[in-house]
Design a protein around this motif. Sequence first.
Motif, PDB file in Angstrom:
ATOM      1  N   CYS A 189      36.468  61.749 101.695  1.00 16.03           N
ATOM      2  CA  CYS A 189      36.145  60.971 100.352  1.00 16.03           C
ATOM      3  C   CYS A 189      34.674  60.540 100.129  1.00 16.03           C
ATOM      4  O   CYS A 189      34.301  60.436  98.963  1.00 16.03           O
ATOM      5  N   GLY A 190      33.720  60.649 101.186  1.00 17.75           N
ATOM      6  CA  GLY A 190      32.334  60.562 101.064  1.00 17.75           C
ATOM      7  C   GLY A 190      32.123  58.988 100.976  1.00 17.75           C
ATOM      8  O   GLY A 190      30.871  58.567 101.135  1.00 17.75           O
ATOM      9  N   GLU A 191      32.850  57.931 101.225  1.00 15.26           N
ATOM     10  CA  GLU A 191      32.810  56.558 100.799  1.00 15.26           C
ATOM     11  C   GLU A 191      33.122  55.835 101.948  1.00 15.26           C
ATOM     12  O   GLU A 191      32.551  54.600 102.157  1.00 15.26           O
ATOM     13  N   CYS A 192      34.324  56.104 102.657  1.00 15.03           N
ATOM     14  CA  CYS A 192      34.984  55.087 103.550  1.00 15.03           C
ATOM     15  C   CYS A 192      34.039  54.965 104.800  1.00 15.03           C
ATOM     16  O   CYS A 192      33.103  55.683 105.084  1.00 15.03           O
ATOM     17  N   CYS A 235      33.314  58.260 107.059  1.00 15.56           N
ATOM     18  CA  CYS A 235      32.642  59.049 106.233  1.00 15.56           C
ATOM     19  C   CYS A 235      31.105  58.745 106.193  1.00 15.56           C
ATOM     20  O   CYS A 235      29.952  59.239 106.396  1.00 15.56           O
ATOM     21  N   CYS A 276      38.168  61.194 108.067  1.00 12.84           N
ATOM     22  CA  CYS A 276      38.285  60.499 106.516  1.00 12.84           C
ATOM     23  C   CYS A 276      40.038  60.364 106.430  1.00 12.84           C
ATOM     24  O   CYS A 276      40.636  61.043 106.230  1.00 12.84           O
TER      25      CYS A 276
HETATM   26 ZN   LIG Z   1      36.272  59.199 103.590  1.00 17.02          ZN
END
Ligand SMILES: [Zn+2]
Length: 337
Positions: free
Chosen positions: A61-64, A67, A75
């Motif tokens: 996701c790139g945000e959690c 990540c 992720c």
């Molecule tokens: Zn993530």
Amino acid sequence: MEVAGCGVCHTDVGFAYDGVPTRAPFPLTLGHEISGRVTAAGAGAGQWEGCNVIVPAVIPCGECSPCRAGQPTICRKQFMPGNDGDGGFATHVRVPARGLCPVPEKLPPGISLDLLSVVADAVTTPFEAIRRSGLGSDDVAVFVGVGGVGGFGVQIAAALGASVIAIDVDPARLKLAAQHGASLALDASSTNEKELKSAVRSFVKQSGRTGIGLKIFETSGTPAGQIVAFGLLDYGGYLAVVGFTPKKVEVRLSNLMAFDATARGNWGCPPEQYPAALALVLEGKVVLEPFVERHSLDEAPAVLEAVARHEIKSRVILVPDHKGLAVEEIRSCTTTI
Ligand SMILES: [Zn+2]
Ligand SMILES: [Zn+2]
């Protein structure tokens, strides 16, 4: 996007036949080793239109917090085609733009976009396992199981300068591994565990490599292979579990403490590592063609069953027939590669 090719992984076989649950419920199109051409893009992803790409098998996701902490492969909001949503055993598939790996329009002779589908898992997963192991030119690497995944692992390890041992039960696979980077090929079907160990030990002595501990990669995804791989651990050894099987094995786990050894797994490969793995293929350091066979997407059910019965030894790429489908407007790729 229009699918050029989609590799068949043993994970697909697990989903289809062994009762391994997919995260999205059936009915679901399987397939997570996808290459193809972006034919339409959503808001904010327009730069990908017309581009040839490899879709990462695991898209974080790139945000959690994992990540952000640089561990995108764990992720929990990741998207895996053919697991979290429809996958690549299709003419077209919809995937997130995040993490796409651009493929140059002009490819070296003998390399086609459909062939590069196997980079999405069979190449990048051992690539990441090898990267995490810190393998270098002082080391001896052992691959247990040299089919698709292990065959590519052998080549990646050899490209890094390591001395490589291949172990398998299939003479044809061993021959191929010996032609593509393995300095020693051992047939586990005609050698017992003790003999395997002593052959490995004497090879290490002769290799002149001074790296401490073997770097062992379990790429067979079979209980027998996992037992052999664990049994090879030595002082300071490193075991990477790359292959998957739902079956259990019995090992003496305390060997890890007795040998001060490490065992580690990896769920796919972070998208940012894909370009480096692809570069090895485009530079000719990792060859794909001898390890794969192509089948028409129309044959998918029969092919999957044959893979499940271990009748097909090569990595299968399912190639959809785009003839007769509406011709999409060809846009040119504006993403820099
Ligand atoms: Zn993530
Ligand atoms: Zn896979």
